[in-house]
Design a protein around this motif. Structure first.
Motif, PDB file in Angstrom:
ATOM      1  N   GLU A 163      47.620  58.487  37.804  1.00  0.00           N
ATOM      2  CA  GLU A 163      48.742  59.069  37.072  1.00  0.00           C
ATOM      3  C   GLU A 163      49.819  58.035  36.788  1.00  0.00           C
ATOM      4  O   GLU A 163      50.391  58.012  35.698  1.00  0.00           O
ATOM      5  CB  GLU A 163      49.343  60.242  37.845  1.00  0.00           C
ATOM      6  CG  GLU A 163      48.595  61.536  37.668  1.00  0.00           C
ATOM      7  CD  GLU A 163      49.254  62.681  38.408  1.00  0.00           C
ATOM      8  OE1 GLU A 163      50.259  62.470  39.110  1.00  0.00           O
ATOM      9  OE2 GLU A 163      48.744  63.800  38.277  1.00  0.00           O
ATOM     10  N   GLU A 164      50.099  57.178  37.753  1.00  0.00           N
ATOM     11  CA  GLU A 164      51.085  56.120  37.543  1.00  0.00           C
ATOM     12  C   GLU A 164      50.631  55.157  36.448  1.00  0.00           C
ATOM     13  O   GLU A 164      51.412  54.791  35.563  1.00  0.00           O
ATOM     14  CB  GLU A 164      51.320  55.347  38.843  1.00  0.00           C
ATOM     15  CG  GLU A 164      52.091  56.109  39.885  1.00  0.00           C
ATOM     16  CD  GLU A 164      52.235  55.306  41.175  1.00  0.00           C
ATOM     17  OE1 GLU A 164      52.100  54.064  41.134  1.00  0.00           O
ATOM     18  OE2 GLU A 164      52.477  55.929  42.216  1.00  0.00           O
ATOM     19  N   ILE A 165      49.384  54.755  36.502  1.00  0.00           N
ATOM     20  CA  ILE A 165      48.862  53.805  35.513  1.00  0.00           C
ATOM     21  C   ILE A 165      48.851  54.416  34.115  1.00  0.00           C
ATOM     22  O   ILE A 165      49.289  53.791  33.143  1.00  0.00           O
ATOM     23  CB  ILE A 165      47.455  53.323  35.913  1.00  0.00           C
ATOM     24  CG1 ILE A 165      47.547  52.444  37.152  1.00  0.00           C
ATOM     25  CG2 ILE A 165      46.780  52.577  34.781  1.00  0.00           C
ATOM     26  CD1 ILE A 165      46.209  52.023  37.705  1.00  0.00           C
ATOM     27  N   THR A 166      48.361  55.644  33.997  1.00  0.00           N
ATOM     28  CA  THR A 166      48.276  56.254  32.667  1.00  0.00           C
ATOM     29  C   THR A 166      49.646  56.602  32.102  1.00  0.00           C
ATOM     30  O   THR A 166      49.842  56.540  30.885  1.00  0.00           O
ATOM     31  CB  THR A 166      47.401  57.523  32.688  1.00  0.00           C
ATOM     32  OG1 THR A 166      47.896  58.416  33.657  1.00  0.00           O
ATOM     33  CG2 THR A 166      45.957  57.177  32.961  1.00  0.00           C
ATOM     34  N   SER A 167      50.589  56.989  32.956  1.00  0.00           N
ATOM     35  CA  SER A 167      51.928  57.308  32.435  1.00  0.00           C
ATOM     36  C   SER A 167      52.614  56.058  31.881  1.00  0.00           C
ATOM     37  O   SER A 167      53.414  56.155  30.958  1.00  0.00           O
ATOM     38  CB  SER A 167      52.785  57.960  33.507  1.00  0.00           C
ATOM     39  OG  SER A 167      53.043  57.054  34.554  1.00  0.00           O
ATOM     40  N   GLN A 168      52.294  54.883  32.403  1.00  0.00           N
ATOM     41  CA  GLN A 168      52.882  53.641  31.909  1.00  0.00           C
ATOM     42  C   GLN A 168      52.125  53.089  30.707  1.00  0.00           C
ATOM     43  O   GLN A 168      52.738  52.621  29.737  1.00  0.00           O
ATOM     44  CB  GLN A 168      52.895  52.580  33.016  1.00  0.00           C
ATOM     45  CG  GLN A 168      53.817  52.930  34.160  1.00  0.00           C
ATOM     46  CD  GLN A 168      53.629  51.979  35.332  1.00  0.00           C
ATOM     47  OE1 GLN A 168      52.855  51.031  35.269  1.00  0.00           O
ATOM     48  NE2 GLN A 168      54.362  52.233  36.414  1.00  0.00           N
ATOM     49  N   ASN A 169      50.810  53.121  30.741  1.00  0.00           N
ATOM     50  CA  ASN A 169      49.996  52.471  29.707  1.00  0.00           C
ATOM     51  C   ASN A 169      49.476  53.421  28.629  1.00  0.00           C
ATOM     52  O   ASN A 169      49.429  53.050  27.461  1.00  0.00           O
ATOM     53  CB  ASN A 169      48.811  51.746  30.353  1.00  0.00           C
ATOM     54  CG  ASN A 169      49.279  50.662  31.305  1.00  0.00           C
ATOM     55  OD1 ASN A 169      50.347  50.092  31.147  1.00  0.00           O
ATOM     56  ND2 ASN A 169      48.468  50.386  32.318  1.00  0.00           N
ATOM     57  N   HIS A 170      49.024  54.605  29.005  1.00  0.00           N
ATOM     58  CA  HIS A 170      48.455  55.560  28.049  1.00  0.00           C
ATOM     59  C   HIS A 170      48.985  56.958  28.335  1.00  0.00           C
ATOM     60  O   HIS A 170      48.297  57.795  28.923  1.00  0.00           O
ATOM     61  CB  HIS A 170      46.921  55.575  28.157  1.00  0.00           C
ATOM     62  CG  HIS A 170      46.285  54.255  27.918  1.00  0.00           C
ATOM     63  ND1 HIS A 170      46.196  53.695  26.665  1.00  0.00           N
ATOM     64  CD2 HIS A 170      45.711  53.366  28.769  1.00  0.00           C
ATOM     65  CE1 HIS A 170      45.593  52.533  26.765  1.00  0.00           C
ATOM     66  NE2 HIS A 170      45.276  52.295  28.024  1.00  0.00           N
ATOM     67  N   PRO A 171      50.200  57.273  27.929  1.00  0.00           N
ATOM     68  CA  PRO A 171      50.796  58.586  28.253  1.00  0.00           C
ATOM     69  C   PRO A 171      49.979  59.783  27.726  1.00  0.00           C
ATOM     70  O   PRO A 171      50.012  60.848  28.308  1.00  0.00           O
ATOM     71  CB  PRO A 171      52.177  58.544  27.583  1.00  0.00           C
ATOM     72  CG  PRO A 171      52.457  57.127  27.318  1.00  0.00           C
ATOM     73  CD  PRO A 171      51.135  56.429  27.211  1.00  0.00           C
ATOM     74  N   SER A 172      49.237  59.586  26.650  1.00  0.00           N
ATOM     75  CA  SER A 172      48.449  60.708  26.108  1.00  0.00           C
ATOM     76  C   SER A 172      47.258  61.047  27.002  1.00  0.00           C
ATOM     77  O   SER A 172      46.706  62.148  26.913  1.00  0.00           O
ATOM     78  CB  SER A 172      47.973  60.382  24.702  1.00  0.00           C
ATOM     79  OG  SER A 172      47.130  59.231  24.735  1.00  0.00           O
ATOM     80  N   ALA A 173      46.842  60.119  27.872  1.00  0.00           N
ATOM     81  CA  ALA A 173      45.699  60.375  28.755  1.00  0.00           C
ATOM     82  C   ALA A 173      46.111  60.960  30.097  1.00  0.00           C
ATOM     83  O   ALA A 173      45.235  61.348  30.885  1.00  0.00           O
ATOM     84  CB  ALA A 173      44.932  59.065  28.984  1.00  0.00           C
ATOM     85  N   THR A 174      47.382  61.078  30.371  1.00  0.00           N
ATOM     86  CA  THR A 174      47.857  61.578  31.664  1.00  0.00           C
ATOM     87  C   THR A 174      47.326  62.981  32.006  1.00  0.00           C
ATOM     88  O   THR A 174      46.948  63.222  33.151  1.00  0.00           O
ATOM     89  CB  THR A 174      49.389  61.557  31.723  1.00  0.00           C
ATOM     90  OG1 THR A 174      49.828  60.222  31.475  1.00  0.00           O
ATOM     91  CG2 THR A 174      49.911  61.999  33.085  1.00  0.00           C
ATOM     92  N   PRO A 175      47.239  63.932  31.067  1.00  0.00           N
ATOM     93  CA  PRO A 175      46.719  65.252  31.431  1.00  0.00           C
ATOM     94  C   PRO A 175      45.257  65.236  31.892  1.00  0.00           C
ATOM     95  O   PRO A 175      44.794  66.155  32.543  1.00  0.00           O
ATOM     96  CB  PRO A 175      46.849  66.076  30.152  1.00  0.00           C
ATOM     97  CG  PRO A 175      47.871  65.379  29.343  1.00  0.00           C
ATOM     98  CD  PRO A 175      47.784  63.930  29.713  1.00  0.00           C
ATOM     99  N   TYR A 176      44.518  64.174  31.537  1.00  0.00           N
ATOM    100  CA  TYR A 176      43.103  64.101  31.889  1.00  0.00           C
ATOM    101  C   TYR A 176      42.848  63.406  33.223  1.00  0.00           C
ATOM    102  O   TYR A 176      41.697  63.295  33.641  1.00  0.00           O
ATOM    103  CB  TYR A 176      42.323  63.383  30.784  1.00  0.00           C
ATOM    104  CG  TYR A 176      42.446  64.076  29.452  1.00  0.00           C
ATOM    105  CD1 TYR A 176      41.820  65.279  29.216  1.00  0.00           C
ATOM    106  CD2 TYR A 176      43.225  63.524  28.439  1.00  0.00           C
ATOM    107  CE1 TYR A 176      41.965  65.927  28.005  1.00  0.00           C
ATOM    108  CE2 TYR A 176      43.371  64.148  27.215  1.00  0.00           C
ATOM    109  CZ  TYR A 176      42.721  65.359  27.009  1.00  0.00           C
ATOM    110  OH  TYR A 176      42.853  65.992  25.819  1.00  0.00           O
ATOM    111  N   VAL A 177      43.862  62.952  33.898  1.00  0.00           N
ATOM    112  CA  VAL A 177      43.696  62.216  35.158  1.00  0.00           C
ATOM    113  C   VAL A 177      42.962  63.048  36.223  1.00  0.00           C
ATOM    114  O   VAL A 177      42.078  62.530  36.891  1.00  0.00           O
ATOM    115  CB  VAL A 177      45.053  61.701  35.677  1.00  0.00           C
ATOM    116  CG1 VAL A 177      44.958  61.223  37.103  1.00  0.00           C
ATOM    117  CG2 VAL A 177      45.568  60.604  34.770  1.00  0.00           C
ATOM    118  N   PRO A 178      43.272  64.334  36.418  1.00  0.00           N
ATOM    119  CA  PRO A 178      42.553  65.083  37.457  1.00  0.00           C
ATOM    120  C   PRO A 178      41.042  65.188  37.210  1.00  0.00           C
ATOM    121  O   PRO A 178      40.265  65.378  38.149  1.00  0.00           O
ATOM    122  CB  PRO A 178      43.189  66.471  37.422  1.00  0.00           C
ATOM    123  CG  PRO A 178      44.560  66.240  36.898  1.00  0.00           C
ATOM    124  CD  PRO A 178      44.409  65.110  35.909  1.00  0.00           C
TER     125      PRO A 178
END
Length: 99
Positions: free
Chosen positions: A83-98
């Motif tokens: 979540e930390e990585i995607t929120s910084q680099n790819h915010p659109s992918a954050t919902p798919y982290v789980p």
């Protein structure tokens, strides 16, 4: 000979009788054929006893408890890290982290 030794394990007491060399199986053909889940439970309880339904539970728990104890904490750590990585680099992918 081996078949005669284990005849009691395969047949219920009503299916076996004493013979010259020990127990002889006189099981009807439907003794080992199951008609459904309830029939399986009924025959196991009748032939082996109620406690045999939980045979092997200890081994299953011995494997499952440590696995779950390791998997769940690691999943949370890895998910938070992603979540930390995607929120910084790819915010659109954050919902798919789980996933």
């Amino acid at each position: 000979m081996l078949c005669q030794m284990f005849a009691d394990l395969r047949c219920s007491p009503s299916c076996a009788r004493a013979g010259i060399h020990g127990t002889v199986a006189i099981c009807p053909p439907d003794c080992f054929q199951y008609k459904g889940t309830l029939d399986v439970f009924y025959k196991i309880i009748r032939q082996e006893g109620f406690a045999r339904l939980w045979r092997g539970t200890n081994a299953g728990l011995a494997l499952a408890v440590p696995t779950v104890g390791i998997y769940l904490p690691c999943y949370d750590i890895f998910r938070n890290w992603l979540e930390e990585i995607t929120s910084q680099n790819h915010p659109s992918a954050t919902p798919y982290v789980p996933l």
